[in-house]
Design a protein around this motif. Sequence first.
Motif, PDB file in Angstrom:
ATOM      1  N   SER A  77       0.881  -1.270   0.138  1.00  0.00           N
ATOM      2  CA  SER A  77      -0.085  -0.015   0.140  1.00  0.00           C
ATOM      3  C   SER A  77       0.902   1.073  -0.129  1.00  0.00           C
ATOM      4  O   SER A  77       0.457   2.425  -0.574  1.00  0.00           O
ATOM      5  CB  SER A  77      -0.929  -0.093   1.240  1.00  0.00           C
ATOM      6  OG  SER A  77      -1.807  -1.130   1.100  1.00  0.00           O
ATOM      7  N   ALA A  78       2.083   1.263   0.644  1.00  0.00           N
ATOM      8  CA  ALA A  78       2.958   2.322   0.707  1.00  0.00           C
ATOM      9  C   ALA A  78       3.512   2.553  -0.941  1.00  0.00           C
ATOM     10  O   ALA A  78       3.370   3.717  -1.227  1.00  0.00           O
ATOM     11  CB  ALA A  78       4.108   2.095   1.590  1.00  0.00           C
ATOM     12  N   GLU A  79       3.920   1.534  -1.500  1.00  0.00           N
ATOM     13  CA  GLU A  79       4.463   1.417  -2.760  1.00  0.00           C
ATOM     14  C   GLU A  79       3.330   2.122  -3.786  1.00  0.00           C
ATOM     15  O   GLU A  79       3.557   2.708  -4.652  1.00  0.00           O
ATOM     16  CB  GLU A  79       4.931   0.185  -3.149  1.00  0.00           C
ATOM     17  CG  GLU A  79       5.513   0.213  -4.415  1.00  0.00           C
ATOM     18  CD  GLU A  79       6.887   0.742  -4.262  1.00  0.00           C
ATOM     19  OE1 GLU A  79       7.500   1.072  -5.420  1.00  0.00           O
ATOM     20  OE2 GLU A  79       7.569   0.861  -3.488  1.00  0.00           O
ATOM     21  N   ASN A  80       2.076   1.601  -3.498  1.00  0.00           N
ATOM     22  CA  ASN A  80       1.029   2.196  -4.480  1.00  0.00           C
ATOM     23  C   ASN A  80       0.393   3.630  -3.845  1.00  0.00           C
ATOM     24  O   ASN A  80      -0.624   4.015  -4.338  1.00  0.00           O
ATOM     25  CB  ASN A  80      -0.184   1.091  -4.417  1.00  0.00           C
ATOM     26  CG  ASN A  80       0.257  -0.228  -5.165  1.00  0.00           C
ATOM     27  OD1 ASN A  80       1.112   0.232  -5.902  1.00  0.00           O
ATOM     28  ND2 ASN A  80      -0.039  -1.332  -4.729  1.00  0.00           N
ATOM     29  N   ARG A  81       0.906   4.083  -2.726  1.00  0.00           N
ATOM     30  CA  ARG A  81       0.353   5.244  -2.231  1.00  0.00           C
ATOM     31  C   ARG A  81      -1.237   5.264  -1.903  1.00  0.00           C
ATOM     32  O   ARG A  81      -1.982   6.253  -2.233  1.00  0.00           O
ATOM     33  CB  ARG A  81       0.601   6.513  -2.818  1.00  0.00           C
ATOM     34  CG  ARG A  81       2.210   6.542  -3.020  1.00  0.00           C
ATOM     35  CD  ARG A  81       2.520   8.023  -3.477  1.00  0.00           C
ATOM     36  NE  ARG A  81       1.991   7.960  -4.927  1.00  0.00           N
ATOM     37  CZ  ARG A  81       2.750   8.208  -6.360  1.00  0.00           C
ATOM     38  NH1 ARG A  81       4.050   8.102  -5.867  1.00  0.00           N
ATOM     39  NH2 ARG A  81       1.975   8.279  -7.184  1.00  0.00           N
ATOM     40  N   CYS A  82      -1.792   4.143  -1.446  1.00  0.00           N
ATOM     41  CA  CYS A  82      -3.236   3.816  -1.001  1.00  0.00           C
ATOM     42  C   CYS A  82      -3.512   4.480   0.365  1.00  0.00           C
ATOM     43  O   CYS A  82      -3.349   3.761   1.317  1.00  0.00           O
ATOM     44  CB  CYS A  82      -3.691   2.387  -1.119  1.00  0.00           C
ATOM     45  SG  CYS A  82      -5.244   2.088  -0.940  1.00  0.00           S
ATOM     46  N   PHE A  83      -3.950   5.595   0.333  1.00  0.00           N
ATOM     47  CA  PHE A  83      -4.315   6.188   1.646  1.00  0.00           C
ATOM     48  C   PHE A  83      -5.132   5.380   2.463  1.00  0.00           C
ATOM     49  O   PHE A  83      -5.039   4.888   3.752  1.00  0.00           O
ATOM     50  CB  PHE A  83      -5.223   7.561   1.362  1.00  0.00           C
ATOM     51  CG  PHE A  83      -5.503   8.230   2.784  1.00  0.00           C
ATOM     52  CD1 PHE A  83      -4.769   8.686   3.548  1.00  0.00           C
ATOM     53  CD2 PHE A  83      -6.787   8.745   2.874  1.00  0.00           C
ATOM     54  CE1 PHE A  83      -4.982   9.037   4.863  1.00  0.00           C
ATOM     55  CE2 PHE A  83      -7.571   9.439   4.004  1.00  0.00           C
ATOM     56  CZ  PHE A  83      -6.218   9.560   5.028  1.00  0.00           C
ATOM     57  N   LEU A  86      -3.128   2.202   3.775  1.00  0.00           N
ATOM     58  CA  LEU A  86      -2.156   2.584   4.693  1.00  0.00           C
ATOM     59  C   LEU A  86      -2.596   2.769   5.843  1.00  0.00           C
ATOM     60  O   LEU A  86      -1.952   2.621   7.017  1.00  0.00           O
ATOM     61  CB  LEU A  86      -1.522   3.747   4.134  1.00  0.00           C
ATOM     62  CG  LEU A  86      -0.179   3.558   3.248  1.00  0.00           C
ATOM     63  CD1 LEU A  86       0.165   4.709   2.507  1.00  0.00           C
ATOM     64  CD2 LEU A  86       0.796   2.523   3.809  1.00  0.00           C
ATOM     65  N   ASN A 109       8.458   3.892   5.109  1.00  0.00           N
ATOM     66  CA  ASN A 109       9.905   3.198   4.453  1.00  0.00           C
ATOM     67  C   ASN A 109      10.166   1.854   5.342  1.00  0.00           C
ATOM     68  O   ASN A 109      11.025   1.995   6.351  1.00  0.00           O
ATOM     69  CB  ASN A 109      11.035   4.217   4.643  1.00  0.00           C
ATOM     70  CG  ASN A 109      11.897   3.565   3.706  1.00  0.00           C
ATOM     71  OD1 ASN A 109      12.303   2.356   3.165  1.00  0.00           O
ATOM     72  ND2 ASN A 109      12.997   4.406   3.630  1.00  0.00           N
ATOM     73  N   ASN A 168      -5.720  -1.829  -3.392  1.00  0.00           N
ATOM     74  CA  ASN A 168      -5.138  -0.559  -3.447  1.00  0.00           C
ATOM     75  C   ASN A 168      -5.571   0.077  -4.744  1.00  0.00           C
ATOM     76  O   ASN A 168      -6.235   1.417  -4.409  1.00  0.00           O
ATOM     77  CB  ASN A 168      -3.490  -0.493  -3.472  1.00  0.00           C
ATOM     78  CG  ASN A 168      -2.881  -1.059  -2.326  1.00  0.00           C
ATOM     79  OD1 ASN A 168      -1.748  -1.241  -2.378  1.00  0.00           O
ATOM     80  ND2 ASN A 168      -3.752  -0.976  -1.350  1.00  0.00           N
ATOM     81  N   SER A 172      -8.085   3.518  -4.310  1.00  0.00           N
ATOM     82  CA  SER A 172      -7.789   4.893  -4.922  1.00  0.00           C
ATOM     83  C   SER A 172      -8.401   5.418  -5.869  1.00  0.00           C
ATOM     84  O   SER A 172      -8.858   6.448  -5.750  1.00  0.00           O
ATOM     85  CB  SER A 172      -6.242   4.578  -5.189  1.00  0.00           C
ATOM     86  OG  SER A 172      -5.313   4.583  -4.123  1.00  0.00           O
TER      87      SER A 172
END
Length: 191
Positions: A77-83, A86, A109, A168, A172
């Motif tokens: 989820s961090a890699e995909n920036r899924c609020f 995360l 990270n 994700n 998103s």
Amino acid sequence: MTDPTALNLPQADPLPAETQRYFDICTEKLGFVPNVLRAYAFDVAKLDAFTGMYNDLMLAPSGLSKLEREMVAVTVSAENRCFYCLVAHGAAVRQLSGDPALGEMIAMNYRVAPITPRQRAMLDFAVLMTRASATVSEADRQGLRDRGLSERDIFDLVAVAGFFNMSNRVASAIAMQPNPEYHAQARGPQG
């Protein structure tokens, strides 16, 4: 109660008795119904498919601990920036680990987190799979075996990472909002 997404898809009304029981259990155990469930509740067949896969991947017996599976969910989820994921799964990492700092490290990270070499290999693999699954090679799988993962563990890792890549993108794209309660969960003495 606000809409869980940017789409105007009203919840099935009434919910089937079994679905209502599931939502009641969520309210009893969590204090709320997660918005991801509310987002799928416009179509009970879709909700059942989602929850069936989620429950199998995240809660069923596995060589990966529940914490490790949540760590994979947060890393992907961090890699995909899924609020949504995360926030929701970051809370799960904090809760399962008992360490609010670990939850934040994994969310921001994972490379700075004090995790085992096995867990680091798992999260590195999940990121590789997220970025470029077609480039995964036998050497990558062997690296997991070398860190003690069984063939079944590798499959479970791949399935969890794949599920969260799909989730994700859905979350998103429809602007799924995390329940406010997640933000304060397991953050220390007050959480």
